[in-house]
Design an enzyme around this catalytic site. Structure first.
Site, short mmCIF file in Angstrom:
data_model
loop_
_atom_site.label_atom_id
_atom_site.label_comp_id
_atom_site.label_asym_id
_atom_site.label_seq_id
_atom_site.Cartn_x
_atom_site.Cartn_y
_atom_site.Cartn_z
NE ARG A 140 -3.81 -2.23 2.34
CZ ARG A 140 -3.62 -3.54 2.60
NH1 ARG A 140 -2.43 -3.95 3.01
NH2 ARG A 140 -4.60 -4.40 2.44
CG HIS B 125 -0.70 -5.59 -4.18
ND1 HIS B 125 0.45 -5.49 -3.43
CD2 HIS B 125 -1.51 -6.47 -3.51
CE1 HIS B 125 0.34 -6.29 -2.36
NE2 HIS B 125 -0.83 -6.87 -2.38
CG HIS C 266 0.07 -11.29 -3.67
ND1 HIS C 266 -0.70 -12.15 -2.92
CD2 HIS C 266 -0.09 -10.06 -3.11
CE1 HIS C 266 -1.32 -11.47 -1.97
NE2 HIS C 266 -0.95 -10.20 -2.05
CG ASP D 239 -2.54 -7.74 5.43
OD1 ASP D 239 -1.50 -7.87 4.75
OD2 ASP D 239 -3.58 -7.24 4.98
CD GLU E 192 2.11 -10.13 -0.20
OE1 GLU E 192 2.02 -9.02 -0.76
OE2 GLU E 192 1.31 -10.51 0.68
#
Length: 359
Positions: A88, A113, A187, A259, A324
């Site tokens: 982000r 992304h 991803h 996350d 990631e």
């Protein structure tokens, strides 16, 4: 789509066409241990990744779809190349060399992304290199000046290499004709028990990091670099994902689970261990090595059972995990974070390795 009893090397087959008629290809890379990775030129997507368990049984360990239509219908970046900037960027904007840029906003007013039509939706040009012991697929894409709001024409190459040691190596390279930001990643969503095997709460994870970057309620880093000691973010020893994911921790509530970006312990750009994942039922192990300073550990909190994937599998909440490798989220707006600026004359290079074994 899988090949039956494939020989070591690389095979190409058609994978449909885009709405504008451009043809999409699917490449199958196989090594001498019968490990296979399939990659499509649409989005550079890893559509399947089959690896043996402790008994030699082969299973596909990544989420995805059986055909191109599944990917074209929209999906949460299953297996795709992410760019220009992964993760982000707050408010979809940044200032570079005194000039402001407004990016595509596709995530609650933020940029995620690469935007609405990021690299995950590009048609990449493929160059296969067929070596029986080390097949490699090179993918190339030119991102135009102004694409999704980013300055500069960016020439990108991504090399997928399958080694004899059951490693999927991903090498990224990029050059630009104007100052810009670049933060590339892959991803893939992993479930080491098999892509249709339920949740990943019993997977054991180790992340080689003493710190992470806390997020605000909108999932944007606050700018703080916080120690993991005494928090549910401490994966310095192998820990079952489900052991703390639902604890009453503000960070976990903001993310709906994990996350977050971890600040890796490696203090240079050499290829170093970032994480290890162990699935006890199958015995499969995945080591993640990278030259990047961070890794986003995501537990598929936003999957909700509304997506039907390969062979009719329904993808529910927390049925996979992502690791990631990356520079930190919102780096273009955080001068205290490692820089993602790429300038003319410089070459962006980074490597990530996913190494598979069983015990």
């Amino acid at each position: 789509m899988k090949m039956n009893a494939p020989a070591a090397g690389i095979i190409k087959e058609p994978f449909g066409a885009l709405p504008d008629g451009r043809e999409v290809q699917l490449y199958h890379l196989t090594n001498e241990d019968s490990m296979q990775v399939s990659i499509t030129t649409y989005g550079g997507i890893v559509t399947s990744l089959t690896v043996p368990d402790r008994t030699g049984r082969i299973a596909d360990v990544v989420l995805g779809f059986d055909d191109l239509d599944g990917y074209l219908a929209g999906h949460p970046y299953f297996g795709a190349i992410i760019g220009r900037c992964g993760n982000r960027i707050a408010r979809g904007s940044f200032t570079l060399d005194g000039r402001g840029y407004v990016l595509a906003r596709n995530n609650n007013g933020n940029h995620l992304h690469g935007g609405i039509a990021g690299f995950d939706k590009a048609l990449w040009q493929a160059a296969p290199h067929s070596h029986a012991d080390c097949p490699r697929l090179s993918l190339a894409y030119t991102s135009a000046d102004g694409e999704e709001g980013y300055p500069g024409k960016l020439d990108v190459t991504v090399d997928y290499t399958l080694t004899r040691e059951n490693e999927l190596q991903i090498g990224y390279r990029a050059t630009t004709d104007k100052p810009t930001h670049v933060n590339l990643s892959n991803h893939s969503y992993f479930n080491l028990a098999g892509a249709a095997s339920g949740d990943i709460l019993n997977h054991h994870v180790l992340i080689d990091a003493e710190h992470f970057t806390p997020i605000s309620e909108d999932l944007i880093p606050t700018g703080e670099i916080r120690g993991v000691d005494g928090t549910p973010m401490d994966f310095r020893k192998p820990t079952a994902i489900g052991s703390r994911i639902d604890s009453d921790d503000t960070q976990l509530r903001f993310g709906g689970g994990y996350d977050h970006n971890w600040v890796l312990n490696s203090d240079d750009s050499s290829l170093s261990i970032a994480a290890r994942v162990f699935e006890p039922t199958s015995g499969r192990v995945m080591d993640v090595l990278t030259t990047e300073p961070g890794v986003q550990f995501y537990t598929a909190n936003f999957l909700d059972g509304s997506i039907t994937g390969k062979e009719g599998a329904v993808y529910g909440r927390r049925c996979a995990l992502c690791l990631e490798t990356q520079h930190f989220p919102d780096s273009p707006n955080r001068p205290e974070f490692p820089s993602t600026v790429l300038r003319p004359g410089e070459v962006y290079r980074t490597t990530t390795v996913y190494r598979f074994s069983a015990k």
